[in-house]
Design a protein around this motif. Sequence first.
Motif, PDB file in Angstrom:
ATOM      1  N   VAL A 159      39.087  67.002  41.288  1.00 24.78           N
ATOM      2  CA  VAL A 159      38.838  66.633  39.663  1.00 24.78           C
ATOM      3  C   VAL A 159      37.355  66.179  39.445  1.00 24.78           C
ATOM      4  O   VAL A 159      36.793  65.536  40.250  1.00 24.78           O
ATOM      5  N   SER A 160      36.629  67.049  38.384  1.00 25.13           N
ATOM      6  CA  SER A 160      35.284  66.432  38.374  1.00 25.13           C
ATOM      7  C   SER A 160      35.081  66.541  36.817  1.00 25.13           C
ATOM      8  O   SER A 160      35.529  66.854  36.319  1.00 25.13           O
ATOM      9  N   MET A 161      33.780  65.939  36.407  1.00 17.74           N
ATOM     10  CA  MET A 161      33.392  65.547  35.116  1.00 17.74           C
ATOM     11  C   MET A 161      32.317  66.005  34.714  1.00 17.74           C
ATOM     12  O   MET A 161      31.124  66.222  35.623  1.00 17.74           O
ATOM     13  N   VAL A 162      32.127  66.437  33.424  1.00 18.18           N
ATOM     14  CA  VAL A 162      30.890  66.694  32.824  1.00 18.18           C
ATOM     15  C   VAL A 162      30.549  65.782  31.905  1.00 18.18           C
ATOM     16  O   VAL A 162      31.288  65.350  30.870  1.00 18.18           O
ATOM     17  N   PHE A 163      29.457  65.112  31.868  1.00 15.87           N
ATOM     18  CA  PHE A 163      29.086  64.219  30.729  1.00 15.87           C
ATOM     19  C   PHE A 163      28.372  64.580  29.563  1.00 15.87           C
ATOM     20  O   PHE A 163      27.834  65.902  29.518  1.00 15.87           O
ATOM     21  N   GLN A 164      28.248  64.075  28.582  1.00 13.35           N
ATOM     22  CA  GLN A 164      27.680  64.267  27.214  1.00 13.35           C
ATOM     23  C   GLN A 164      26.121  64.610  27.503  1.00 13.35           C
ATOM     24  O   GLN A 164      25.661  65.533  26.837  1.00 13.35           O
ATOM     25  N   ASP A 165      25.587  63.719  28.175  1.00 14.81           N
ATOM     26  CA  ASP A 165      24.193  63.809  28.212  1.00 14.81           C
ATOM     27  C   ASP A 165      23.413  64.472  29.484  1.00 14.81           C
ATOM     28  O   ASP A 165      23.440  63.529  30.417  1.00 14.81           O
ATOM     29  N   PRO A 166      23.140  65.769  29.697  1.00 17.40           N
ATOM     30  CA  PRO A 166      22.793  66.197  30.755  1.00 17.40           C
ATOM     31  C   PRO A 166      21.419  65.781  31.346  1.00 17.40           C
ATOM     32  O   PRO A 166      21.123  65.949  32.560  1.00 17.40           O
ATOM     33  N   MET A 167      20.558  65.046  30.610  1.00 18.89           N
ATOM     34  CA  MET A 167      19.289  64.385  31.019  1.00 18.89           C
ATOM     35  C   MET A 167      19.687  63.172  31.797  1.00 18.89           C
ATOM     36  O   MET A 167      19.079  62.858  32.786  1.00 18.89           O
ATOM     37  N   MET A 168      20.970  62.534  31.356  1.00 18.79           N
ATOM     38  CA  MET A 168      21.079  61.329  32.123  1.00 18.79           C
ATOM     39  C   MET A 168      21.842  61.696  33.366  1.00 18.79           C
ATOM     40  O   MET A 168      22.045  60.790  34.599  1.00 18.79           O
ATOM     41  N   THR A 169      22.448  62.729  33.422  1.00 18.97           N
ATOM     42  CA  THR A 169      23.391  62.973  34.706  1.00 18.97           C
ATOM     43  C   THR A 169      22.612  63.691  35.912  1.00 18.97           C
ATOM     44  O   THR A 169      23.086  63.641  36.988  1.00 18.97           O
ATOM     45  N   LEU A 170      21.527  64.521  35.555  1.00 20.64           N
ATOM     46  CA  LEU A 170      20.797  65.065  36.628  1.00 20.64           C
ATOM     47  C   LEU A 170      19.603  63.931  36.994  1.00 20.64           C
ATOM     48  O   LEU A 170      19.010  63.338  36.199  1.00 20.64           O
ATOM     49  N   ASN A 171      19.437  64.073  38.332  1.00 19.20           N
ATOM     50  CA  ASN A 171      18.412  63.268  38.804  1.00 19.20           C
ATOM     51  C   ASN A 171      16.978  64.088  38.640  1.00 19.20           C
ATOM     52  O   ASN A 171      16.799  65.061  39.052  1.00 19.20           O
ATOM     53  N   PRO A 172      16.279  63.208  37.856  1.00 16.44           N
ATOM     54  CA  PRO A 172      14.909  63.794  37.544  1.00 16.44           C
ATOM     55  C   PRO A 172      13.949  64.234  38.571  1.00 16.44           C
ATOM     56  O   PRO A 172      12.992  64.762  38.430  1.00 16.44           O
ATOM     57  N   VAL A 173      14.160  63.676  39.772  1.00 18.94           N
ATOM     58  CA  VAL A 173      13.292  63.688  40.819  1.00 18.94           C
ATOM     59  C   VAL A 173      13.537  64.678  41.870  1.00 18.94           C
ATOM     60  O   VAL A 173      12.940  64.820  42.771  1.00 18.94           O
ATOM     61  N   LEU A 174      14.739  65.383  41.577  1.00 23.13           N
ATOM     62  CA  LEU A 174      15.171  66.217  42.720  1.00 23.13           C
ATOM     63  C   LEU A 174      15.397  67.553  42.083  1.00 23.13           C
ATOM     64  O   LEU A 174      15.910  67.799  40.780  1.00 23.13           O
ATOM     65  N   ARG A 175      14.958  68.640  42.821  1.00 21.90           N
ATOM     66  CA  ARG A 175      15.132  70.057  42.385  1.00 21.90           C
ATOM     67  C   ARG A 175      16.626  70.307  42.231  1.00 21.90           C
ATOM     68  O   ARG A 175      17.530  69.624  42.701  1.00 21.90           O
ATOM     69  N   VAL A 176      16.876  71.301  41.142  1.00 25.36           N
ATOM     70  CA  VAL A 176      18.373  71.443  40.776  1.00 25.36           C
ATOM     71  C   VAL A 176      19.168  71.768  42.231  1.00 25.36           C
ATOM     72  O   VAL A 176      20.341  71.368  42.525  1.00 25.36           O
ATOM     73  N   GLY A 177      18.523  72.616  42.933  1.00 23.23           N
ATOM     74  CA  GLY A 177      19.119  73.207  44.095  1.00 23.23           C
ATOM     75  C   GLY A 177      19.376  71.993  45.137  1.00 23.23           C
ATOM     76  O   GLY A 177      20.504  72.014  45.604  1.00 23.23           O
ATOM     77  N   ASP A 178      18.496  70.857  45.056  1.00 23.31           N
ATOM     78  CA  ASP A 178      18.672  70.003  45.971  1.00 23.31           C
ATOM     79  C   ASP A 178      19.905  69.062  45.699  1.00 23.31           C
ATOM     80  O   ASP A 178      20.758  68.777  46.398  1.00 23.31           O
ATOM     81  N   GLN A 179      19.901  68.602  44.293  1.00 24.94           N
ATOM     82  CA  GLN A 179      21.017  68.170  43.943  1.00 24.94           C
ATOM     83  C   GLN A 179      22.435  68.531  44.014  1.00 24.94           C
ATOM     84  O   GLN A 179      23.378  68.105  44.458  1.00 24.94           O
ATOM     85  N   MET A 180      22.390  69.866  43.613  1.00 20.18           N
ATOM     86  CA  MET A 180      23.796  70.677  43.923  1.00 20.18           C
ATOM     87  C   MET A 180      24.004  70.695  45.127  1.00 20.18           C
ATOM     88  O   MET A 180      25.374  70.573  45.557  1.00 20.18           O
ATOM     89  N   ALA A 181      23.178  71.022  46.229  1.00 24.19           N
ATOM     90  CA  ALA A 181      23.571  71.235  47.495  1.00 24.19           C
ATOM     91  C   ALA A 181      24.082  69.963  48.045  1.00 24.19           C
ATOM     92  O   ALA A 181      25.028  69.773  48.854  1.00 24.19           O
ATOM     93  N   MET A 182      23.683  68.889  47.620  1.00 21.64           N
ATOM     94  CA  MET A 182      24.085  67.537  48.155  1.00 21.64           C
ATOM     95  C   MET A 182      25.510  67.461  47.611  1.00 21.64           C
ATOM     96  O   MET A 182      26.320  66.810  48.556  1.00 21.64           O
ATOM     97  N   ALA A 183      25.669  67.804  46.607  1.00 23.57           N
ATOM     98  CA  ALA A 183      26.983  67.476  45.897  1.00 23.57           C
ATOM     99  C   ALA A 183      28.109  68.555  46.807  1.00 23.57           C
ATOM    100  O   ALA A 183      29.378  68.306  46.918  1.00 23.57           O
ATOM    101  N   VAL A 184      27.367  69.739  47.341  1.00 21.46           N
ATOM    102  CA  VAL A 184      28.531  70.582  48.102  1.00 21.46           C
ATOM    103  C   VAL A 184      28.582  70.123  49.369  1.00 21.46           C
ATOM    104  O   VAL A 184      29.951  69.705  49.777  1.00 21.46           O
ATOM    105  N   ARG A 185      27.577  69.424  49.971  1.00 22.28           N
ATOM    106  CA  ARG A 185      27.857  68.701  51.197  1.00 22.28           C
ATOM    107  C   ARG A 185      28.443  67.245  51.497  1.00 22.28           C
ATOM    108  O   ARG A 185      28.865  66.906  52.754  1.00 22.28           O
ATOM    109  N   VAL A 186      28.626  66.791  50.242  1.00 23.71           N
ATOM    110  CA  VAL A 186      29.545  65.321  50.149  1.00 23.71           C
ATOM    111  C   VAL A 186      30.843  65.881  50.870  1.00 23.71           C
ATOM    112  O   VAL A 186      31.453  65.086  51.439  1.00 23.71           O
ATOM    113  N   HIS A 187      31.166  66.998  50.293  1.00 23.82           N
ATOM    114  CA  HIS A 187      32.907  67.223  50.777  1.00 23.82           C
ATOM    115  C   HIS A 187      32.797  68.307  51.858  1.00 23.82           C
ATOM    116  O   HIS A 187      34.159  68.255  52.446  1.00 23.82           O
ATOM    117  N   ASP A 188      31.889  69.172  51.785  1.00 22.36           N
ATOM    118  CA  ASP A 188      32.126  70.258  52.944  1.00 22.36           C
ATOM    119  C   ASP A 188      30.974  70.058  54.121  1.00 22.36           C
ATOM    120  O   ASP A 188      29.825  70.076  53.759  1.00 22.36           O
TER     121      ASP A 188
END
Lengths: 341, 321
Positions: free
Chosen positions: B92-121
Amino acid sequence: MTDPILKIDGVSKRFTRKPGPIVSGIDKLTGRNSTQTVHAVNDVTLSVARGEVLGIVGESGCGKSSMGRVVSGIYAPTEGTVTLEGKPVARDHRGNVEKLTTRVQMIHQDPFASLNPRMKVGEIIAEGPRIHGLIPAREVQERVRSLLEQVGLEGAYANRLPHQFSGGQRQRVAIARALAMQPDLLVLDEAVASLDVSIQAQVLNLFMKLRRELDLTALFISHDLSVVRHVCDRVAIMYLGRVVETAPADELYAKPLHPYTEALFGSVPTLGTGRARFHPIKGEIPSPINPPKGCAFHPRCPLAGPRCKAEVPRLVTPSDNRSVACHLQDGGTGTQTGATA
Amino acid sequence: MSAALEVKGLTTQFSTRKGAVTAVNDVSFSVQPGRILGLVGESGSGKSVTGFSIMGLIDEPGRIIGGQVMVQGADMRKMSTEEQRKMRGRAVSMVFQDPMMTLNPVLRVGDQMAMAVRVHDKVNKAAAWERAREALEIVGIPAPRERLQAYPHQLSGGMRQRVAIATALLHRPAVIIADEPTTALDVSIQGQILAEVRRLADDIGTAIVWVTHDLAVVSSLADDIAVMYAGRIVESGTAEQVIANPRHPYTRGLIDSVPGLHEPGQDLPQIPGSTPQLVNLPSGCPFRSRCPRATDICASFPHNTGTEAHSVLCHHPLEAT
């Protein structure tokens, strides 16, 4: 149109950002120019008749709020003039200052930010008329009371502070403050956007009641097409700083002429139509720093042809009370490449 | 078919100086795979807190005091913090209202998404980036490989929200909770996202809870609608039933307040008063002080007077047609 009270004539508003000392030094050495210009409002001509409510609709960055601020005299237009009954509002580009800004009053989006939290509501409402000497001091209290009642609040609320009110009530206070100046023109910038639907309905009803009672003239700036349809007589659609279409509200909603207007209507979910198949507009809203050449909408337009990429469309008038800036409506020669209308 | 998400009797309280506030009060609903539930309410109705409670994201001074949250048959509330963490993002995952607040501004999109992948796999970085690219493609981002290299500030609001939705999708969760995800976006961009979300539910079979204040959005997007008022679900049913034949006077009032359905310039039917403070909520039906149909009996709390499929908590529901 009879007796236009507000005339916006060829108004442009540009914001420029000059580079800092280091970048401008590099610029000098390399001959580049890093000055960035945002074309917030681009050659807009509109007029509003006395007693008319003109809606200005568009998405973020289309210049609708900048337009409202130019009309209110908060921003000086870079080009063009805004005149209220023939006299320029605030200052024009030549620097002529006229103290007419009191005759245009603005109602802002966020009633939490637009009311001073340390002033009593009565003081907030009375401040303008007091400073400009519109009402004698001994009548101020009575006037504040009647204004509060006019906007559906109790007269006794004059002694309360803004934090004691809900969002909808605050917006009523903001309306009372604007009316206290007995303005010739109201500018409402997303005035109901931050309110819940049930509260929004109350404030819209209040606006329509005041309009009937006081014969208000207003510029109603909003992104919400159904709200605009409900309260406005005429609507101007803006895209990237330009007006792309104007029409009486009923005609516009019955038959939009500009492809952007049509696409906008297509993207809005409406109640009561059941599960919809969305036909969203493709692509992003381009940056106003570097707007596309020709018609600003051409990269997203399904009907765009070569002429649309090269030439800015003129505003033409297909009938008396409508205007539209699209090559398809101006000789129909936008689409020599085979796209069909 | 078993429900992807089943919530039973969920109750969440916040302790405040003025006493305990029940923000979510005995809320129950279920969402089948591939269906979208629109959870509708005005500010303060408890719709967002419901979403956070499902995710187990309630912090002090808030506390979930009762109920079950069954995700694919497993009760999240009975799990340890560590087990819950394994569910979040994967089941179960969540999407929040303000995407500026939910994305880490100092990481590339790919880095933070890859991090989310590797948390579980347990996959290597390259494989994680590839998964991120696929997810961006699913949500309709053009040139996804290039976008992975971008920082959040280089993307528009609509793009950022797509990245947030793509991130929520990385582990193909059974359930996505989306909290006002298009409220901050322009209509033309909102239309694009709604179209993508509908496709996700239809093609991938994700169950989606779409939390929003916007009735028009849910009526055209959702399969089912639950209307919240003062912490409770006061009416729920299929989208057609609730919109075409609302039975709770509040739902009726809410629908009538929307300007689009009325002759321009006419007064809109309005609900008098404002949403009640949750502290010191009066006994009985919380809507009764604003309700045109209220009588003495409304001082006692109403039970479901509708059907199981189209429930309504009201002593005097409007006629079913």
